[in-house]
Write an enzyme that holds these catalytic residues in place. Structure first.
Site, PDB file in Angstrom:
ATOM      1  N   PRO A   2      18.367 -18.638 -25.401  1.00 43.28           N
ATOM      2  CA  PRO A   2      18.806 -17.750 -26.615  1.00 43.28           C
ATOM      3  C   PRO A   2      20.103 -17.148 -26.419  1.00 43.28           C
ATOM      4  O   PRO A   2      20.312 -16.333 -25.625  1.00 43.28           O
ATOM      5  CB  PRO A   2      17.606 -16.706 -26.263  1.00 43.28           C
ATOM      6  CG  PRO A   2      16.421 -17.088 -25.669  1.00 43.28           C
ATOM      7  CD  PRO A   2      16.993 -18.025 -24.604  1.00 43.28           C
ATOM      8  N   GLU A   3      20.837 -17.579 -27.120  1.00 42.53           N
ATOM      9  CA  GLU A   3      22.066 -16.637 -27.392  1.00 42.53           C
ATOM     10  C   GLU A   3      21.951 -15.679 -28.607  1.00 42.53           C
ATOM     11  O   GLU A   3      20.731 -15.487 -28.928  1.00 42.53           O
ATOM     12  CB  GLU A   3      23.250 -17.459 -27.559  1.00 42.53           C
ATOM     13  CG  GLU A   3      23.354 -18.431 -26.768  1.00 42.53           C
ATOM     14  CD  GLU A   3      24.571 -19.489 -26.693  1.00 42.53           C
ATOM     15  OE1 GLU A   3      25.589 -18.985 -26.877  1.00 42.53           O
ATOM     16  OE2 GLU A   3      24.403 -20.779 -26.496  1.00 42.53           O
TER      17      GLU A   3
END
Length: 271
Positions: A2-3
């Site tokens: 997850p960015e």
DNA sequence: CGCTGACCCTGACGGC
DNA sequence: TGCCGTCAGGGTCAGC
């Protein structure tokens, strides 16, 4: 995994049902995350109202009055919403059971994520010293210029450094640098003023485009309803070493910077 | 202080 | 089939 776009997609998916609800109970099946889940976390949130879910960089903050439960998804974490607790699969580590009904389940095979507690208004040590949000107007070419002047580390490494700017990981760093015409290995301090200004805009563009598509799913990531993100289907640089550039057809090259793969187009990226 | 590399952990994949 | 090395959206930390 997850960015920023994936964390934001998760946040938006949870808010309608979770914000304003109360904690029935927090069940920690496995406390061995990046740091141990605090033993008192379940007790301290029990029965309290979740006033809001905010995001700071890649951290989610579940607000309880002036306190907050901080959640980080690490590389492979996800939070999914269910009407009732589904059968537990391997790597399901935490359930946030809502008093009003519904369960938020934390799943994280590599356990690089975190559940932490922030007591009072003073920011947790992890949040202290974070750089600006990419969508903060203060994040612009002049800011980058000031922060990167004289730095010899690769521009990509510093773009992924949360003290410079939060939320940009390996995928979006590669994509933003492609759009801005900058090679990932270029010493940060040597990138031109004009390209830095473009870079700030490109970071925002790439993140916005990804949020609009529900983020990027490479392997593990899913949104709060289990849906996959589709941004990864249209990357220009990330994961495309050896493939033809989507803009000019030149074969993309790859370099390894700080243990992370970085593909770029030698023709489109000359800065 | 700035930079590089090791490390945390599990799973998937390619080569032999 | 099985074993081994390599590689993954994260970040911290030690050492030079």
């Amino acid at each position: 995994m997850p960015e920023l776009p994936e964390v934001e997609t998760t946040r938006r998916g949870l808010v309608p049902r979770v914000a304003g609800a109360h904690v029935g109970r927090l069940v920690v099946y496995d406390a061995r995350l990046r740091w141990p889940v605090p033993g008192h976390l379940a007790d301290v949130v029990a029965g309290r109202r979740i006033d809001a879910i905010d995001r700071r960089g890649k951290y989610l903050l579940f607000r309880f009055g002036g306190d907050a439960m901080i959640v980080h998804l690490g590389m492979t974490g996800s939070l999914t919403l269910h009407d009732a607790p589904p059968p537990r699969r391997p790597h399901d580590h935490v359930d946030l059971v809502l008093a009003e009904g519904g369960v938020v389940r934390y799943h994280d095979p590599r356990r690089f994520g975190a559940f932490l507690w922030q007591e009072g208004p003073r920011p947790h040590a992890l949040l202290d010293g974070l750089g600006p949000e990419p969508f903060d107007p203060a994040f612009d070419g002049a800011y980058l210029r000031a922060r990167l002047r004289g730095r010899k580390a690769p521009i990509k490494a510093l773009l992924m450094d949360a003290r410079i700017v939060v939320g940009v990981g390996n995928i979006y760093a590669a994509e933003a640098l492609f759009r801005a015409g900058i090679r990932p290995a270029t010493a940060a301090g040597r990138v031109s003023r004009a390209r830095l200004a473009r870079l700030a805009d490109c970071v925002r563009e790439v993140l916005s485009a990804s949020i609009a598509r529900g983020g990027t799913t490479l392997r593990d990531y899913v949104g709060s309803r289990g849906e996959r993100g589709s941004f990864g289907e249209q990357t220009f640089a990330y994961g495309r070493e050896g493939l033809p550039c989507r803009v000019c057809g030149t074969t993309l090259r790859g370099v390894r910077l700080g243990q992370r793969a970085s593909a770029y187009c030698p023709a489109c990226q000359r800065g």
